[in-house]
Every structure is written in C-alpha cells, then in structure tokens.
Write a protein that holds these residues in place. Structure first.
Motif, PDB file in Angstrom:
ATOM      1  N   GLY A   1     -17.515 -20.058  -1.082  1.00 41.30           N
ATOM      2  CA  GLY A   1     -18.677 -18.862  -0.898  1.00 41.30           C
ATOM      3  C   GLY A   1     -18.314 -17.591  -0.434  1.00 41.30           C
ATOM      4  N   ALA A   2     -16.903 -17.522  -0.192  1.00 40.16           N
ATOM      5  CA  ALA A   2     -16.473 -16.277   0.244  1.00 40.16           C
ATOM      6  C   ALA A   2     -15.678 -15.466  -1.199  1.00 40.16           C
ATOM      7  CB  ALA A   2     -15.312 -16.345   1.359  1.00 40.16           C
ATOM      8  N   THR A   3     -15.477 -14.247  -1.020  1.00 41.41           N
ATOM      9  CA  THR A   3     -14.809 -13.459  -1.846  1.00 41.41           C
ATOM     10  C   THR A   3     -13.838 -12.654  -1.308  1.00 41.41           C
ATOM     11  OG1 THR A   3     -16.823 -13.330  -3.381  1.00 41.41           O
ATOM     12  CG2 THR A   3     -15.120 -11.554  -3.936  1.00 41.41           C
ATOM     13  N   LEU A   4     -12.699 -12.421  -1.844  1.00 39.72           N
ATOM     14  CA  LEU A   4     -11.689 -11.525  -1.444  1.00 39.72           C
ATOM     15  C   LEU A   4     -11.606 -10.620  -2.707  1.00 39.72           C
ATOM     16  CD1 LEU A   4      -9.364 -10.522   0.444  1.00 39.72           C
ATOM     17  CD2 LEU A   4      -7.804 -12.327  -0.395  1.00 39.72           C
ATOM     18  N   ARG A   5     -11.787  -9.412  -2.528  1.00 38.70           N
ATOM     19  CA  ARG A   5     -11.607  -8.399  -3.371  1.00 38.70           C
ATOM     20  C   ARG A   5     -10.534  -7.542  -3.440  1.00 38.70           C
ATOM     21  NH1 ARG A   5     -15.671  -5.944  -7.097  1.00 38.70           N
ATOM     22  NH2 ARG A   5     -14.898  -4.147  -7.934  1.00 38.70           N
ATOM     23  N   VAL A   6      -9.500  -7.547  -4.070  1.00 35.22           N
ATOM     24  CA  VAL A   6      -8.224  -6.631  -4.025  1.00 35.22           C
ATOM     25  C   VAL A   6      -8.334  -5.555  -5.046  1.00 35.22           C
ATOM     26  CG1 VAL A   6      -5.839  -6.480  -4.021  1.00 35.22           C
ATOM     27  CG2 VAL A   6      -6.974  -8.678  -3.126  1.00 35.22           C
ATOM     28  N   GLU A   7      -8.678  -4.422  -4.736  1.00 33.91           N
ATOM     29  CA  GLU A   7      -8.574  -3.444  -5.650  1.00 33.91           C
ATOM     30  C   GLU A   7      -7.361  -2.669  -6.021  1.00 33.91           C
ATOM     31  OE1 GLU A   7     -11.870  -0.800  -4.486  1.00 33.91           O
ATOM     32  OE2 GLU A   7     -13.364  -2.217  -4.699  1.00 33.91           O
ATOM     33  N   THR A   8      -6.239  -3.279  -5.751  1.00 35.93           N
ATOM     34  CA  THR A   8      -4.981  -2.967  -6.029  1.00 35.93           C
ATOM     35  C   THR A   8      -4.103  -4.238  -6.489  1.00 35.93           C
ATOM     36  OG1 THR A   8      -4.148  -3.052  -3.715  1.00 35.93           O
ATOM     37  CG2 THR A   8      -4.869  -0.866  -4.738  1.00 35.93           C
ATOM     38  N   ASN A   9      -2.792  -4.104  -6.372  1.00 35.66           N
ATOM     39  CA  ASN A   9      -1.855  -5.310  -6.612  1.00 35.66           C
ATOM     40  C   ASN A   9      -2.153  -6.341  -5.695  1.00 35.66           C
ATOM     41  OD1 ASN A   9      -0.942  -3.731  -8.768  1.00 35.66           O
ATOM     42  ND2 ASN A   9       0.738  -3.015  -7.502  1.00 35.66           N
ATOM     43  N   PHE A  10      -1.923  -7.784  -6.063  1.00 35.17           N
ATOM     44  CA  PHE A  10      -1.969  -8.791  -5.264  1.00 35.17           C
ATOM     45  C   PHE A  10      -0.644  -9.227  -5.433  1.00 35.17           C
ATOM     46  CE2 PHE A  10      -2.390 -13.419  -4.459  1.00 35.17           C
ATOM     47  CZ  PHE A  10      -3.216 -13.420  -3.649  1.00 35.17           C
ATOM     48  N   VAL A  11       0.133  -9.498  -4.403  1.00 30.20           N
ATOM     49  CA  VAL A  11       1.368 -10.207  -4.207  1.00 30.20           C
ATOM     50  C   VAL A  11       1.442 -11.194  -3.084  1.00 30.20           C
ATOM     51  CG1 VAL A  11       3.822  -9.718  -3.963  1.00 30.20           C
ATOM     52  CG2 VAL A  11       2.446  -7.801  -5.001  1.00 30.20           C
ATOM     53  N   ASN A  12       1.721 -12.547  -3.726  1.00 31.24           N
ATOM     54  CA  ASN A  12       1.838 -13.728  -3.051  1.00 31.24           C
ATOM     55  C   ASN A  12       3.527 -13.795  -2.793  1.00 31.24           C
ATOM     56  OD1 ASN A  12       1.323 -15.578  -1.090  1.00 31.24           O
ATOM     57  ND2 ASN A  12       1.281 -17.076  -2.818  1.00 31.24           N
TER      58      ASN A  12
ATOM     59  N   SER B   1      -4.334   7.611   1.817  1.00 31.24           N
ATOM     60  CA  SER B   1      -3.438   6.671   1.961  1.00 31.24           C
ATOM     61  C   SER B   1      -3.957   5.240   1.845  1.00 31.24           C
ATOM     62  CB  SER B   1      -2.466   6.892   2.993  1.00 31.24           C
ATOM     63  OG  SER B   1      -3.268   6.756   4.338  1.00 31.24           O
ATOM     64  N   ALA B   2      -5.168   4.813   2.538  1.00 26.43           N
ATOM     65  CA  ALA B   2      -5.515   3.553   2.795  1.00 26.43           C
ATOM     66  C   ALA B   2      -6.207   3.111   1.121  1.00 26.43           C
ATOM     67  CB  ALA B   2      -6.827   3.647   3.453  1.00 26.43           C
ATOM     68  N   SER B   3      -6.536   4.040   0.551  1.00 30.53           N
ATOM     69  CA  SER B   3      -6.942   3.491  -0.832  1.00 30.53           C
ATOM     70  C   SER B   3      -5.878   2.848  -1.638  1.00 30.53           C
ATOM     71  CB  SER B   3      -7.949   4.509  -1.491  1.00 30.53           C
ATOM     72  OG  SER B   3      -6.827   5.519  -1.888  1.00 30.53           O
ATOM     73  N   TYR B   4      -4.794   3.236  -1.402  1.00 26.45           N
ATOM     74  CA  TYR B   4      -3.626   2.759  -2.282  1.00 26.45           C
ATOM     75  C   TYR B   4      -2.764   1.616  -1.459  1.00 26.45           C
ATOM     76  CZ  TYR B   4      -4.424   6.739  -4.653  1.00 26.45           C
ATOM     77  OH  TYR B   4      -4.863   7.660  -5.629  1.00 26.45           O
ATOM     78  N   ALA B   5      -3.464   0.853  -0.767  1.00 29.94           N
ATOM     79  CA  ALA B   5      -2.778  -0.281   0.194  1.00 29.94           C
ATOM     80  C   ALA B   5      -2.959  -1.481  -1.015  1.00 29.94           C
ATOM     81  CB  ALA B   5      -3.433  -0.534   1.230  1.00 29.94           C
ATOM     82  N   GLN B   6      -1.749  -2.211  -0.813  1.00 28.79           N
ATOM     83  CA  GLN B   6      -1.591  -3.292  -1.843  1.00 28.79           C
ATOM     84  C   GLN B   6      -2.064  -4.652  -0.810  1.00 28.79           C
ATOM     85  OE1 GLN B   6       1.585  -3.849  -4.528  1.00 28.79           O
ATOM     86  NE2 GLN B   6       2.323  -1.841  -3.985  1.00 28.79           N
ATOM     87  N   PHE B   7      -2.373  -5.870  -1.472  1.00 31.33           N
ATOM     88  CA  PHE B   7      -2.493  -6.945  -0.678  1.00 31.33           C
ATOM     89  C   PHE B   7      -1.009  -7.681  -0.801  1.00 31.33           C
ATOM     90  CE2 PHE B   7      -2.903 -11.528   0.259  1.00 31.33           C
ATOM     91  CZ  PHE B   7      -3.922 -11.637   1.061  1.00 31.33           C
ATOM     92  N   VAL B   8      -0.175  -7.864   0.072  1.00 27.25           N
ATOM     93  CA  VAL B   8       0.988  -8.407   0.101  1.00 27.25           C
ATOM     94  C   VAL B   8       1.074  -9.486   1.286  1.00 27.25           C
ATOM     95  CG1 VAL B   8       3.647  -8.200   0.030  1.00 27.25           C
ATOM     96  CG2 VAL B   8       1.998  -6.280  -0.700  1.00 27.25           C
ATOM     97  N   ASN B   9       1.467 -10.803   0.618  1.00 29.09           N
ATOM     98  CA  ASN B   9       1.563 -11.918   1.698  1.00 29.09           C
ATOM     99  C   ASN B   9       3.198 -12.120   1.558  1.00 29.09           C
ATOM    100  OD1 ASN B   9       1.241 -14.033   3.422  1.00 29.09           O
ATOM    101  ND2 ASN B   9       0.254 -15.267   1.879  1.00 29.09           N
ATOM    102  N   ASN B  10       3.785 -12.019   2.821  1.00 32.93           N
ATOM    103  CA  ASN B  10       5.059 -12.434   3.126  1.00 32.93           C
ATOM    104  C   ASN B  10       5.394 -13.715   3.859  1.00 32.93           C
ATOM    105  OD1 ASN B  10       6.199 -10.072   1.652  1.00 32.93           O
ATOM    106  ND2 ASN B  10       5.657  -8.649   3.415  1.00 32.93           N
ATOM    107  N   GLY B  11       4.414 -14.489   3.733  1.00 32.72           N
ATOM    108  CA  GLY B  11       4.965 -15.783   4.331  1.00 32.72           C
ATOM    109  C   GLY B  11       3.761 -16.343   5.148  1.00 32.72           C
ATOM    110  N   ALA B  12       2.457 -15.860   5.206  1.00 31.96           N
ATOM    111  CA  ALA B  12       1.413 -16.340   5.913  1.00 31.96           C
ATOM    112  C   ALA B  12       0.574 -17.265   5.123  1.00 31.96           C
ATOM    113  CB  ALA B  12       0.585 -15.287   6.420  1.00 31.96           C
TER     114      ALA B  12
END
Length: 72
Positions: free
Chosen positions: A26-37, A8-19
């Motif tokens: 120098g940093a990398t944010l890797r999203v291996e599913t959908n990215f939603v802002n 179940s954790a491997s299918y999590a999306q990155f969803v930003n709902n107001g943050a």
C-alpha cells in the motif's frame, strides 16, 4: 542561501550502500532521480517503487506478488 539548498536537494539520488529497505504493501516510494542498490543492500518491495531515471541493482531486490516497479 535558501534557494541553493532547494536546488541541491532536488538532485539527490537514492543510493543504498548496505541497508535493508522495505516498501510496505500500500506504500509508494517515488524516486525522481537515479535509484541505486549497491552490493550488500537489500530492497524488499511489497508496494510500489516509482523511478524517474536510471535503476541500478547490484544488491538483492525482492518483489512481493502484488508489488510494482514503475518507470516514470
């Protein structure tokens, strides 16, 4: 039970709902599913954002001069 948690954790999306999310230089944010802002969310990218699936932006996306967005 442990295997089902991993699955179940491997299918999590990155969803930003107001943050406000900041990717530092120098940093990398890797999203291996959908990215939603969503509306009201703010992403400030000064580093690297890597997205494997869909990229949806209905909020604010600020890119610094040395930032990168990669579709992997």
């Amino acid at each position: 039970l442990f295997f089902s948690l991993l699955t179940s954790a491997s299918y999590a999306q990155f969803v930003n709902n107001g943050a406000t999310v900041t990717i530092q230089a120098g940093a990398t944010l890797r999203v291996e599913t959908n990215f939603v802002n969503n509306a009201g969310g703010t992403i400030t990218n000064n580093g690297t954002l890597e997205v494997q699936n869909d990229f949806t932006n209905a909020g604010t996306f600020n890119s610094g001069s040395s930032s990168t967005v990669k579709f992997i």
